[in-house]
Design a protein around this motif. Structure first.
Motif, PDB file in Angstrom:
ATOM      1  N   PHE A   1       0.854  -1.191   0.000  1.00  0.00           N
ATOM      2  CA  PHE A   1       0.000   0.000   0.000  1.00  0.00           C
ATOM      3  C   PHE A   1       0.887   1.237   0.000  1.00  0.00           C
ATOM      4  N   ALA A   2       0.674   2.122  -0.974  1.00  0.00           N
ATOM      5  CA  ALA A   2       1.374   3.401  -1.008  1.00  0.00           C
ATOM      6  C   ALA A   2       0.371   4.504  -0.691  1.00  0.00           C
ATOM      7  N   SER A   3       0.859   5.631  -0.224  1.00  0.00           N
ATOM      8  CA  SER A   3      -0.027   6.760   0.066  1.00  0.00           C
ATOM      9  C   SER A   3       0.677   8.052  -0.298  1.00  0.00           C
ATOM     10  N   GLY A   4      -0.077   8.977  -0.813  1.00  0.00           N
ATOM     11  CA  GLY A   4       0.514  10.248  -1.217  1.00  0.00           C
ATOM     12  C   GLY A   4      -0.505  11.127  -1.889  1.00  0.00           C
ATOM     13  N   GLY A   5      -0.017  12.128  -2.608  1.00  0.00           N
ATOM     14  CA  GLY A   5      -0.888  13.074  -3.267  1.00  0.00           C
ATOM     15  C   GLY A   5      -1.541  12.512  -4.517  1.00  0.00           C
ATOM     16  N   VAL A   6      -2.537  13.244  -5.005  1.00  0.00           N
ATOM     17  CA  VAL A   6      -3.269  12.819  -6.193  1.00  0.00           C
ATOM     18  C   VAL A   6      -2.354  12.782  -7.418  1.00  0.00           C
ATOM     19  N   GLY A   7      -1.378  13.698  -7.485  1.00  0.00           N
ATOM     20  CA  GLY A   7      -0.459  13.732  -8.624  1.00  0.00           C
ATOM     21  C   GLY A   7       0.306  12.434  -8.813  1.00  0.00           C
ATOM     22  N   PRO A   8       1.029  11.964  -7.792  1.00  0.00           N
ATOM     23  CA  PRO A   8       1.736  10.686  -7.918  1.00  0.00           C
ATOM     24  C   PRO A   8       0.813   9.506  -8.211  1.00  0.00           C
ATOM     25  N   LEU A   9      -0.416   9.548  -7.651  1.00  0.00           N
ATOM     26  CA  LEU A   9      -1.376   8.479  -7.952  1.00  0.00           C
ATOM     27  C   LEU A   9      -1.700   8.448  -9.435  1.00  0.00           C
ATOM     28  N   LEU A  10      -2.059   9.619  -9.986  1.00  0.00           N
ATOM     29  CA  LEU A  10      -2.425   9.665 -11.402  1.00  0.00           C
ATOM     30  C   LEU A  10      -1.239   9.306 -12.300  1.00  0.00           C
ATOM     31  N   SER A  11      -0.042   9.674 -11.876  1.00  0.00           N
ATOM     32  CA  SER A  11       1.152   9.344 -12.659  1.00  0.00           C
ATOM     33  C   SER A  11       1.334   7.837 -12.769  1.00  0.00           C
TER      34      SER A  11
ATOM     35  N   GLN B   1       1.782  19.149  -4.933  1.00  0.00           N
ATOM     36  CA  GLN B   1       2.089  20.583  -4.816  1.00  0.00           C
ATOM     37  C   GLN B   1       2.630  21.125  -6.137  1.00  0.00           C
ATOM     38  N   ALA B   2       3.524  20.377  -6.782  1.00  0.00           N
ATOM     39  CA  ALA B   2       4.108  20.813  -8.049  1.00  0.00           C
ATOM     40  C   ALA B   2       3.031  20.937  -9.125  1.00  0.00           C
ATOM     41  N   ILE B   3       2.124  19.981  -9.167  1.00  0.00           N
ATOM     42  CA  ILE B   3       1.071  20.011 -10.183  1.00  0.00           C
ATOM     43  C   ILE B   3       0.074  21.125  -9.896  1.00  0.00           C
ATOM     44  N   THR B   4      -0.241  21.354  -8.619  1.00  0.00           N
ATOM     45  CA  THR B   4      -1.127  22.463  -8.267  1.00  0.00           C
ATOM     46  C   THR B   4      -0.492  23.793  -8.653  1.00  0.00           C
TER      47      THR B   4
ATOM     48  N   ASP C   1      -7.525  16.153 -15.625  1.00  0.00           N
ATOM     49  CA  ASP C   1      -7.701  16.957 -16.833  1.00  0.00           C
ATOM     50  C   ASP C   1      -6.437  17.748 -17.153  1.00  0.00           C
ATOM     51  N   TYR C   2      -5.879  18.407 -16.139  1.00  0.00           N
ATOM     52  CA  TYR C   2      -4.660  19.175 -16.383  1.00  0.00           C
ATOM     53  C   TYR C   2      -3.502  18.260 -16.756  1.00  0.00           C
ATOM     54  N   MET C   3      -3.317  17.177 -16.024  1.00  0.00           N
ATOM     55  CA  MET C   3      -2.184  16.289 -16.281  1.00  0.00           C
ATOM     56  C   MET C   3      -2.265  15.657 -17.665  1.00  0.00           C
ATOM     57  N   SER C   4      -3.480  15.414 -18.137  1.00  0.00           N
ATOM     58  CA  SER C   4      -3.651  14.873 -19.481  1.00  0.00           C
ATOM     59  C   SER C   4      -3.280  15.919 -20.530  1.00  0.00           C
ATOM     60  N   ARG C   5      -3.739  17.148 -20.353  1.00  0.00           N
ATOM     61  CA  ARG C   5      -3.425  18.220 -21.299  1.00  0.00           C
ATOM     62  C   ARG C   5      -1.936  18.536 -21.325  1.00  0.00           C
ATOM     63  N   ALA C   6      -1.301  18.382 -20.159  1.00  0.00           N
ATOM     64  CA  ALA C   6       0.134  18.679 -20.063  1.00  0.00           C
ATOM     65  C   ALA C   6       1.007  17.507 -20.494  1.00  0.00           C
TER      66      ALA C   6
ATOM     67  N   MET D   1       1.277  14.627 -18.993  1.00  0.00           N
ATOM     68  CA  MET D   1       1.849  13.932 -17.839  1.00  0.00           C
ATOM     69  C   MET D   1       1.272  12.535 -17.660  1.00  0.00           C
ATOM     70  N   ILE D   2       0.089  12.307 -18.211  1.00  0.00           N
ATOM     71  CA  ILE D   2      -0.503  10.969 -18.226  1.00  0.00           C
ATOM     72  C   ILE D   2      -0.957  10.698 -19.658  1.00  0.00           C
ATOM     73  N   PRO D   3      -0.895   9.434 -20.105  1.00  0.00           N
ATOM     74  CA  PRO D   3      -1.163   9.128 -21.513  1.00  0.00           C
ATOM     75  C   PRO D   3      -2.603   9.322 -21.942  1.00  0.00           C
ATOM     76  N   THR D   4      -3.529   9.220 -20.992  1.00  0.00           N
ATOM     77  CA  THR D   4      -4.942   9.376 -21.322  1.00  0.00           C
ATOM     78  C   THR D   4      -5.688   9.924 -20.127  1.00  0.00           C
ATOM     79  N   LYS D   5      -6.769  10.617 -20.388  1.00  0.00           N
ATOM     80  CA  LYS D   5      -7.578  11.168 -19.308  1.00  0.00           C
ATOM     81  C   LYS D   5      -8.634  10.148 -18.907  1.00  0.00           C
ATOM     82  N   PRO D   6      -8.779   9.848 -17.623  1.00  0.00           N
ATOM     83  CA  PRO D   6      -9.842   8.926 -17.202  1.00  0.00           C
ATOM     84  C   PRO D   6     -11.205   9.533 -17.507  1.00  0.00           C
ATOM     85  N   SER D   7     -12.152   8.702 -17.912  1.00  0.00           N
ATOM     86  CA  SER D   7     -13.486   9.198 -18.243  1.00  0.00           C
ATOM     87  C   SER D   7     -14.289   9.550 -16.998  1.00  0.00           C
TER      88      SER D   7
END
Length: 362
Positions: free
Chosen positions: A114-124, A177-180, A333-338, A340-346
């Motif tokens: 189990f890992a825990s952290g911010g939404v950014g690392p999760l989406l990555s 924080q970096a993504i925000t 949405d931002y990470m997909s446009r930038a 940072m992730i290959p696809t945006k989750p629906s």
């Protein structure tokens, strides 16, 4: 033993007769019953031993009061208790990291469950492992704001930062924080300008970033942190807040989440159920008795802050420990446009295991 007198028949016939008697006589039937009984007992004992075998679970968290439910789980052995209710004997191993990036590396290498952290690392990691490990979130941990504080009196907004400033945050470009900050930069400087302030950021754990900024002798003039560090900093008259993540996201959002691989999830459904139940129990204890939760956290973390100071932070309306995911898609949405992730989750459910889908998330 039955005695056969010498000279009463041919040796071959005697041996054959002995075998037939051994396979058909009452001794054989008794031996067969004993063998069947012994086999049944072996199966029973073997099954009981397997059920009693301990399940080892490796869990990681980071620093700060946002991880308080995990601290309570560890200190009060809530996962072990919930596991027993489901017929599991769970043994836990807890480790602490300064950011989500090394945690993801440990998860991918099989050294963490189990890992825990911010939404950014999760989406990555969700984006990177969709076709193999299938990492997804187990549950949200909280809904809490993130403050960008500075000791530089000339900086009133993020547009005032210059090349002389350095912003400490957990991980350059990938931490929440970096993504925000990138999302805020895009809002302030225009489309395509999300990375404008990235050259000013420095990867530092919250305790180090706070210490360096507060010293006044470091290049770190700002810190994009979290509770309790951001509140501690603002108690110093030299420090002021430049940015609040709730402003960037347009309201309360999930700060931290817990995630795991699909393989671990699929093979350990009961462990996942026990984990979520323990997490929910810890959150309810924080809400029911903030003073006790604060005292436990201060002792466990060897914090220099008093329990009364932590309790005050817990009671702030902006801080909530909840399983409900909030504004996951805004980050996606931002990470997909930038790129940072290959696809945006629906939907936010794409990023979470099905056990969380019934929650009123976003």
């Amino acid at each position: 033993m039955k005695h056969i007198p010498a000279g009463t028949g041919a040796p071959g016939k005697l041996k054959q007769a002995g075998r037939e008697e051994a396979l058909t006589g009452p001794n054989f039937r008794r031996a067969r019953r004993r063998a069947l009984l012994l086999a049944a007992l072996v199966c029973l004992w073997g099954g009981s031993a397997a059920n009693a075998q301990g399940v080892s679970v490796r869990i990681a968290r980071q620093f700060g009061i946002s991880y308080m439910p995990l601290t309570i789980m560890e200190q009060k052995h809530l996962l072990e208790q919930q596991g027993k209710a489901l017929g599991l004997e769970i043994k836990t191993e807890w480790v602490q990291f300064t950011s989500g990036t090394p945690m993801n590396e440990a998860l991918i290498s099989g050294n963490l469950d189990f890992a825990s952290g911010g939404v950014g690392p999760l989406l990555s990691i969700w984006g990177k492992t969709r076709e193999n490990l299938g990492v997804k979130a187990v549950a949200a941990l909280n809904s809490m704001p993130l403050y960008l504080n500075t000791i530089n009196p000339a900086v009133k907004t993020i547009q005032d930062f210059t090349d002389n400033d350095r912003i400490g945050l957990p991980a350059v470009r990938v931490s929440i924080q970096a993504i925000t900050l990138q999302m805020a930069a895009e809002q302030a400087f225009g489309p395509g300008q999300g990375g404008k302030l990235d050259p000013l950021t420095v990867s530092l754990g919250h305790p180090d970033a706070m210490a360096q900024m507060m010293s006044g002798r470091s290049e770190i003039s700002a810190h994009f942190g979290s509770a309790p560090f951001m509140y501690q900093e603002l108690e110093d008259k030299r420090v002021h807040k430049v940015l609040d993540s709730y402003q960037v996201l347009g309201g309360p959002h999930t700060f931290n989440v817990v995630w795991a691989t699909s393989r671990f999830h699929d093979r350990n459904r009961k462990v996942l159920a026990a984990f979520v139940a323990a997490l929910d129990q810890a959150m309810k204890e924080i809400a029911a008795d903030p003073a006790a939760a604060a005292a436990l956290w201060v002792k466990a973390e060897h914090s220099k802050l008093s329990a009364a100071e932590i309790e005050k932070m817990i009671r702030l309306p902006e801080n909530e420990w909840t399983l409900v995911p909030k504004k996951i898609l805004a980050y996606a949405d931002y990470m997909s446009r930038a790129g940072m992730i290959p696809t945006k989750p629906s939907s936010w459910q794409d990023v979470f295991f099905e056990e969380a889908h019934k929650l009123p998330g976003s």
